[in-house]
Design a protein around this motif. Structure first.
Motif, PDB file in Angstrom:
ATOM      1  N   LYS A  27       1.647   7.183  -6.665  1.00 45.47           N
ATOM      2  CA  LYS A  27       0.414   7.762  -7.187  1.00 45.47           C
ATOM      3  C   LYS A  27       0.034   9.001  -6.380  1.00 45.47           C
ATOM      4  N   ASN A  28       0.427  10.156  -6.888  1.00 47.08           N
ATOM      5  CA  ASN A  28       0.166  11.401  -6.156  1.00 47.08           C
ATOM      6  C   ASN A  28      -1.320  11.722  -6.053  1.00 47.08           C
ATOM      7  N   SER A  29      -2.130  11.160  -6.973  1.00 42.17           N
ATOM      8  CA  SER A  29      -3.549  11.500  -6.982  1.00 42.17           C
ATOM      9  C   SER A  29      -4.351  10.662  -5.982  1.00 42.17           C
ATOM     10  N   PHE A  30      -3.721   9.666  -5.319  1.00 48.97           N
ATOM     11  CA  PHE A  30      -4.444   8.847  -4.361  1.00 48.97           C
ATOM     12  C   PHE A  30      -4.411   9.536  -2.995  1.00 48.97           C
ATOM     13  N   ASP A  31      -5.581   9.839  -2.453  1.00 45.08           N
ATOM     14  CA  ASP A  31      -5.647  10.451  -1.132  1.00 45.08           C
ATOM     15  C   ASP A  31      -5.579   9.393  -0.042  1.00 45.08           C
ATOM     16  N   GLN A  32      -6.220   8.245  -0.285  1.00 47.55           N
ATOM     17  CA  GLN A  32      -6.193   7.144   0.668  1.00 47.55           C
ATOM     18  C   GLN A  32      -6.255   5.827  -0.085  1.00 47.55           C
ATOM     19  N   ILE A  33      -5.587   4.808   0.476  1.00 49.06           N
ATOM     20  CA  ILE A  33      -5.758   3.431   0.030  1.00 49.06           C
ATOM     21  C   ILE A  33      -6.100   2.629   1.278  1.00 49.06           C
ATOM     22  N   ARG A  34      -7.209   1.871   1.220  1.00 53.22           N
ATOM     23  CA  ARG A  34      -7.669   1.196   2.435  1.00 53.22           C
ATOM     24  C   ARG A  34      -8.065  -0.250   2.156  1.00 53.22           C
ATOM     25  N   PHE A  35      -7.970  -1.040   3.226  1.00 50.91           N
ATOM     26  CA  PHE A  35      -8.487  -2.396   3.202  1.00 50.91           C
ATOM     27  C   PHE A  35      -9.432  -2.525   4.394  1.00 50.91           C
ATOM     28  N   LEU A  36     -10.728  -2.817   4.112  1.00 44.19           N
ATOM     29  CA  LEU A  36     -11.746  -2.973   5.144  1.00 44.19           C
ATOM     30  C   LEU A  36     -12.140  -4.445   5.219  1.00 44.19           C
ATOM     31  N   ASP A  37     -12.285  -4.947   6.464  1.00 41.04           N
ATOM     32  CA  ASP A  37     -12.676  -6.357   6.564  1.00 41.04           C
ATOM     33  C   ASP A  37     -14.182  -6.509   6.340  1.00 41.04           C
ATOM     34  N   GLU A  38     -14.675  -7.746   6.514  1.00 41.78           N
ATOM     35  CA  GLU A  38     -16.074  -8.025   6.181  1.00 41.78           C
ATOM     36  C   GLU A  38     -17.062  -7.281   7.065  1.00 41.78           C
ATOM     37  N   ARG A  39     -16.603  -6.711   8.190  1.00 34.83           N
ATOM     38  CA  ARG A  39     -17.488  -5.936   9.072  1.00 34.83           C
ATOM     39  C   ARG A  39     -17.350  -4.430   8.833  1.00 34.83           C
ATOM     40  N   GLY A  40     -16.557  -4.045   7.863  1.00 35.08           N
ATOM     41  CA  GLY A  40     -16.366  -2.633   7.555  1.00 35.08           C
ATOM     42  C   GLY A  40     -15.280  -1.975   8.386  1.00 35.08           C
ATOM     43  N   GLN A  41     -14.521  -2.752   9.177  1.00 29.96           N
ATOM     44  CA  GLN A  41     -13.457  -2.188  10.010  1.00 29.96           C
ATOM     45  C   GLN A  41     -12.194  -2.011   9.160  1.00 29.96           C
ATOM     46  N   GLU A  42     -11.608  -0.823   9.244  1.00 31.45           N
ATOM     47  CA  GLU A  42     -10.362  -0.589   8.517  1.00 31.45           C
ATOM     48  C   GLU A  42      -9.244  -1.451   9.108  1.00 31.45           C
ATOM     49  N   ARG A  68      -1.127  12.449   2.326  1.00 29.72           N
ATOM     50  CA  ARG A  68      -1.329  13.889   2.459  1.00 29.72           C
ATOM     51  C   ARG A  68      -0.012  14.609   2.190  1.00 29.72           C
ATOM     52  N   GLU A  69      -0.094  15.641   1.377  1.00 33.85           N
ATOM     53  CA  GLU A  69       1.085  16.413   0.979  1.00 33.85           C
ATOM     54  C   GLU A  69       2.136  15.502   0.347  1.00 33.85           C
ATOM     55  N   ASN A  70       1.619  14.486  -0.411  1.00 34.62           N
ATOM     56  CA  ASN A  70       2.458  13.561  -1.169  1.00 34.62           C
ATOM     57  C   ASN A  70       3.408  12.754  -0.297  1.00 34.62           C
ATOM     58  N   GLU A  71       3.101  12.590   0.965  1.00 32.30           N
ATOM     59  CA  GLU A  71       3.906  11.779   1.860  1.00 32.30           C
ATOM     60  C   GLU A  71       3.022  10.660   2.415  1.00 32.30           C
ATOM     61  N   PRO A  72       3.091   9.465   1.844  1.00 37.20           N
ATOM     62  CA  PRO A  72       2.236   8.377   2.317  1.00 37.20           C
ATOM     63  C   PRO A  72       2.533   8.033   3.773  1.00 37.20           C
ATOM     64  N   THR A  73       1.456   7.846   4.540  1.00 39.58           N
ATOM     65  CA  THR A  73       1.587   7.532   5.968  1.00 39.58           C
ATOM     66  C   THR A  73       0.695   6.348   6.298  1.00 39.58           C
ATOM     67  N   PHE A  87       0.840  -1.210   0.000  1.00 40.62           N
ATOM     68  CA  PHE A  87       0.000   0.000   0.000  1.00 40.62           C
ATOM     69  C   PHE A  87       0.867   1.250   0.000  1.00 40.62           C
ATOM     70  N   LEU A  88       1.938   1.244   0.785  1.00 45.69           N
ATOM     71  CA  LEU A  88       2.826   2.420   0.857  1.00 45.69           C
ATOM     72  C   LEU A  88       3.500   2.676  -0.481  1.00 45.69           C
ATOM     73  N   ARG A  89       3.960   1.602  -1.133  1.00 48.85           N
ATOM     74  CA  ARG A  89       4.642   1.792  -2.422  1.00 48.85           C
ATOM     75  C   ARG A  89       3.694   2.370  -3.467  1.00 48.85           C
ATOM     76  N   ILE A  90       2.490   1.825  -3.498  1.00 44.90           N
ATOM     77  CA  ILE A  90       1.524   2.318  -4.495  1.00 44.90           C
ATOM     78  C   ILE A  90       1.172   3.781  -4.200  1.00 44.90           C
ATOM     79  N   ALA A  91       0.952   4.110  -2.938  1.00 40.24           N
ATOM     80  CA  ALA A  91       0.608   5.498  -2.584  1.00 40.24           C
ATOM     81  C   ALA A  91       1.747   6.443  -2.933  1.00 40.24           C
ATOM     82  N   LYS A  92       2.995   5.963  -2.757  1.00 44.20           N
ATOM     83  CA  LYS A  92       4.140   6.835  -3.055  1.00 44.20           C
ATOM     84  C   LYS A  92       4.251   7.120  -4.547  1.00 44.20           C
TER      85      LYS A  92
END
Length: 911
Positions: free
Chosen positions: A107-122, A129-134, A100-105
């Motif tokens: 892709k400047n246009s991605f604000d968030q990349i997330r994985f949610l489980d079957e209950r909707g929990q991140e 933010r500011e092109n620095e993936p966290t 996830f960090l590599r892809i975010a780094k």
């Protein structure tokens, strides 16, 4: 001469009104009809522009969404995600977080990349933010079970995509400030037992997409167009006024919707997928589309958009310059000129009934007007001219009296032009138009002219003709300059590509003989050290030489900063073209002196031929560019003729490039390992990791085919990271079988070596697979050494500090200075196979020996590639080569076969 009496004035005025009123009304009607016609044409052209713009933006939107889908599937089909699906461990989650960090780094246009489980929990959330993936810590992860995108996505099947409408990003139930337009793209995830295990979702910062609407307008449409994007409820997602956007989410802006601003227009929109609308002087075109559906993927998007283009007609030159009733300032001047002409005609008609003394009075009136006046008799001989005529033409009255006006002809108008003019004069007694004439000094000039026939009352025969004209040079000058700038290069003044296409089409129309076209590019590495102005001067120096080889009818045009097209008009046979090319390239390659330095420019060209290679200018240019591009593949070749083999290769290269991304996603690449042998004891001391591509329909594609294409497209960086990660993983799997002092060699391209993320990626991936960097060696080509030597030195030192050694690959085939070898901390030279391939049959091995002496003096290790015979092995031993890599010992092997090879070579060597 007797004075003018009151009765004369009354008669003349009455005659003036009789003449001028119908002419004036007719002229006004003509101008107004012209205005209506031009307005209709402008209206239609603007509608075409708007429709073209909206169609273009639809393609842009679909392209952006397609890229977004590809990125989503790269994420969900990555090895890390597959591993996590099958086995959810802290280690597999950690790998997924790194992915996830590599892809975010990247892709400047991605604000968030997330994985949610079957209950909707991140489970994983990376904020960019500011092109620095966290990577967000566990305590900040939220439950999104109630959010619409989770509920919609959880109902989908595998590989289906849910796309949300655009809205503003919200944090803790509040709209985030500054506002962030957001689109969410998600897909469900299923474990190895096909059980729903959650969703992967990308928050796409749509600001970059919206910026394309404004960018397209600024680059191509200027004042003519403003862009809007509306959602299905009529609220603005994009508006030239930022305060108008996203009214459905912002307090106090609920009325910022087209449905309330213009209910009738909104009602029309609900009944059609596309159309146009005009209100007062405001012109609109709209297209309805559902973004992202133009794809071969299964997409669920319930939120159509309405793209709208708007033009304020009052800002167009046609209305902006309108004074009254469709008349411009020039038209009012024309009406005034008509009044003068009518008044003059009134005087002439009146005094035709008087004696010659009264005709002299009319002559004085003629001399008082600022327009040029010329009077001829019925035999078309000049009777009189005024002072304005003398000033404009340069001819004195005495020089033209008794002459025919034919003496002023420019030759630009055809015989049919004058024939129609006289037919109109004979039929109506009037003619008006524009034509070109010749001044006394030989200069051509444009003018607008009105000719009136003076007829006898009782016979209706023309006895005189009066011509009144105005010099249009000043009025024509500005459009001519503007047109010249639009169709010519600013520096060279050569025709640019739009004009070139028109000129070529003219040249090939009804052409019976062959036409040759040379596309060429002027290159020189020294340009990098020169100012732009100096580079232009060097190029102009070459162009001045080229012009020496041209005839007036030859065509030379500029299609880029240093790219040109030449078409000799009178060369129709290949042997003559070959002779011309020999002179052309010999002359161009002669050194040029500039500010005390000497420059030898490189020219590469491609030649194509009409009609054998193409039937129109567009295809002819494309074929020329293809041939020129192919010439760059051969350092010692100046030019290439177009052939169908070149076209087929271009098509093949395009097929390869378009399949690279998918090949990585579909795991069509794999690594093989070619052993490297110590010549002293014949034991394995290392191996080189080599990539292979097995395409399902194209078969095995050699690296020599797809690696250069990957480098040109920039995909080599992504592919290089895959090679490093795969090599590290497979090295860790056979770690226990490796001999002491083993080193795995990995090739780095120029682009990857210069990527500032490279070292961090190597360290992170090495830590992931517990790699001992003392067992890693990177290989760079001499091409890398042609860039900044200080930066290269720092990068190599950084690798040395973590234990990685550096070798020069394919040594001897590049163009770098040998002084780099003494300046850079290189460990090893890998000598290219071309230096040993023909030993001992046709090669005495002198170059191999020279390289051995060079390496020995520089204290560098030597490895020879491509050794295949016992004679070659023994010869290399005598020269002091340390290592060898070639088919004599082993071909490249897949990991399992390489592991078996290591086991076999552990046995004691047989003397």
């Amino acid at each position: 001469m007797p004075g003018i009496r009151r009765t004369d004035i009354k008669y003349i005025l009455r005659l003036f009104l009789l003449i001028y009123i119908p002419i004036g009304l007719l002229s006004f009607s003509s101008y107004h009809l012209r205005f209506l016609n031009e307005f209709e044409q402008t209206h239609d052209l603007l509608l075409q522009d708007q429709d073209q713009y909206l169609s273009s933006m639809e393609r842009v939107i679909d392209l952006q969404y397609e890229k977004l889908y590809q990125d989503l599937f790269v994420l969900v089909s990555a090895n890390e995600m597959i591993t996590y699906k099958s086995k959810q461990t802290p280690e597999s989650q950690q790998d997924l977080e790194l992915l996830f960090l590599r892809i975010a780094k990247s892709k400047n246009s991605f604000d968030q990349i997330r994985f949610l489980d079957e209950r909707g929990q991140e489970i994983i959330r990376v904020n960019s933010r500011e092109n620095e993936p966290t990577l967000m810590p566990a305590e900040q992860l939220q439950n999104k079970q109630t959010r619409y995108y989770f509920q919609e996505t959880s109902l989908l099947k595998e590989n289906e995509i849910y796309v949300s409408d655009m809205d503003l990003n919200m944090e803790y139930q509040e709209v985030e400030v500054p506002h962030k337009p957001m689109i969410r793209v998600s897909t469900p995830l299923f474990d190895s037992q096909d059980q729903f295990m959650g969703i992967a979702i990308i928050n796409y910062h749509a600001g970059s997409l919206l910026a394309l609407f404004e960018q397209e307008v600024q680059e191509h449409y200027d004042f003519r167009l403003h862009a809007h994007v509306l959602n299905n409820n009529g609220y603005y997602l994009f508006h030239p006024d930022p305060q108008m956007g996203f009214g459905f989410m912002l307090d106090g802006k609920e009325n910022n919707t087209l449905s309330k601003e213009d209910p009738s227009f909104w009602a029309d929109m609900q009944e059609a997928d596309q159309g146009s609308h005009q209100h007062d002087n405001q012109l609109y075109t709209f297209h309805r589309m559902t973004p992202g559906l133009n794809t071969d993927k299964s997409v669920v998007n319930k939120s159509p958009w309405i793209l709208m283009a708007h033009t304020d007609l009052t800002q167009t030159p046609l209305l902006a310059n309108n004074i009254f009733g469709g008349l411009e300032k020039r038209d009012f001047l024309d009406l005034l000129g008509l009044a003068v002409l009518a008044f003059i005609l009134s005087i002439f008609v009146y005094y035709l009934k008087k004696d010659k003394r009264q005709l002299l009075l009319a002559g004085k009136i003629i001399t008082s007007t600022h327009n040029a006046v010329l009077v001829t008799n019925h035999k078309n001989r000049i009777l009189s001219v005024n002072e304005a005529f003398e000033k404009i033409t340069g001819f004195k009255k005495e020089e033209v009296i008794g002459q025919s006006p034919n003496m002023f002809k420019s030759g630009k108008e055809s015989r049919s032009f004058y024939r129609k003019m006289w037919q109109e004069l004979d039929h109506t007694g009037e003619w008006e138009g524009e034509l070109w004439d010749l001044k006394k000094n030989g200069v051509f000039y444009p003018k607008t002219m009105r000719i009136s026939a003076i007829r006898e009352g009782y016979t209706n025969r023309a006895t005189m003709y009066i011509g009144i004209f105005t010099d249009l040079t000043s009025l024509k000058q500005e459009p001519v300059i503007s047109n010249h700038l639009q169709y010519h290069g600013q520096d060279t003044q050569l025709p640019s590509e739009p004009l070139l296409s028109r000129l070529l089409e003219n040249n090939i129309k009804d052409r019976k003989a062959d036409l040759f076209l040379l596309c060429f590019r002027i290159l020189n590495n020294n340009f990098e050290s020169l100012e732009k102005t100096e580079s232009r001067q060097l190029i102009e120096g070459v162009l001045s030489r080229i012009r020496m080889t041209l005839k007036p009818e030859d065509l030379l045009a500029q299609t880029g900063r240093n790219q040109f097209v030449l078409s000799p008009a009178n060369i129709h046979e290949k042997k003559h073209m070959d002779a011309y090319l020999e002179r052309f390239f010999t002359l161009c390659k002669q050194p040029i002196s500039h500010k005390g330095e000497t420059f030898t420019l490189k020219i590469k060209g491609g030649i194509t031929r009409f009609p054998q290679d193409a039937s129109n200018s567009y295809d002819l240019l494309v074929n020329g560019y293809l041939a020129m591009t192919n010439a760059f593949r051969f350092p010692n070749v100046d030019y290439q003729y177009f052939s169908h083999e070149i076209k087929n290769k271009s098509d093949y290269d395009f097929t390869i490039e378009s399949n690279l991304q998918a090949a990585l996603r579909k795991q069509e690449f794999h690594l093989v390992y070619q052993p490297q042998i110590d010549l002293e004891n014949s034991q394995v001391i290392g191996a080189e990791a080599l990539i292979r591509w097995n395409h399902p329909s194209l078969g095995m594609i050699p690296p020599s085919k797809f690696i250069p294409i990957a480098e040109r497209s920039g995909f080599i960086v992504t592919l290089g990271y895959w090679i490093i990660k795969t090599a590290f993983r497979e090295l860790s799997e056979i770690h226990s079988e490796l001999p002491d002092d083993f080193r795995l060699s990995i090739n780095l391209s120029v682009l990857q070596f210069n990527d500032h993320h490279l070292l961090d990626f190597v360290i992170q991936t090495g830590a992931l697979y517990h790699i001992d960097f003392e067992q890693i060696e990177i290989e760079i080509t001499e091409t890398v050494l042609m860039s900044d030597i200080d930066t290269i030195h720092q990068t190599i030192e950084a690798f040395h500090q973590i234990g990685i050694s550096v070798a020069i690959d394919d040594f001897g085939t590049g163009f770098s200075s040998l002084s780099y070898l003494n300046k850079l901390p290189i460990n090893k030279l890998k000598v290219d196979r071309t230096f040993i391939r023909h030993y001992p049959e046709t090669d005495d091995g002198k170059m191999v020996s020279i390289i051995a002496d060079l390496a020995r003096n520089l204290n560098l290790k030597l490895l020879m590639e491509g050794a295949e015979t016992q004679d070659q092995i023994e010869f290399l031993r005598t020269l002091g080569y340390n290592y060898v890599q070639g088919y004599y010992y082993a071909k490249p092997l897949i990991k399992d076969d390489f592991s078996l090879y290591l086991e076999e070579t552990k046995k004691p060597p047989i003397d």
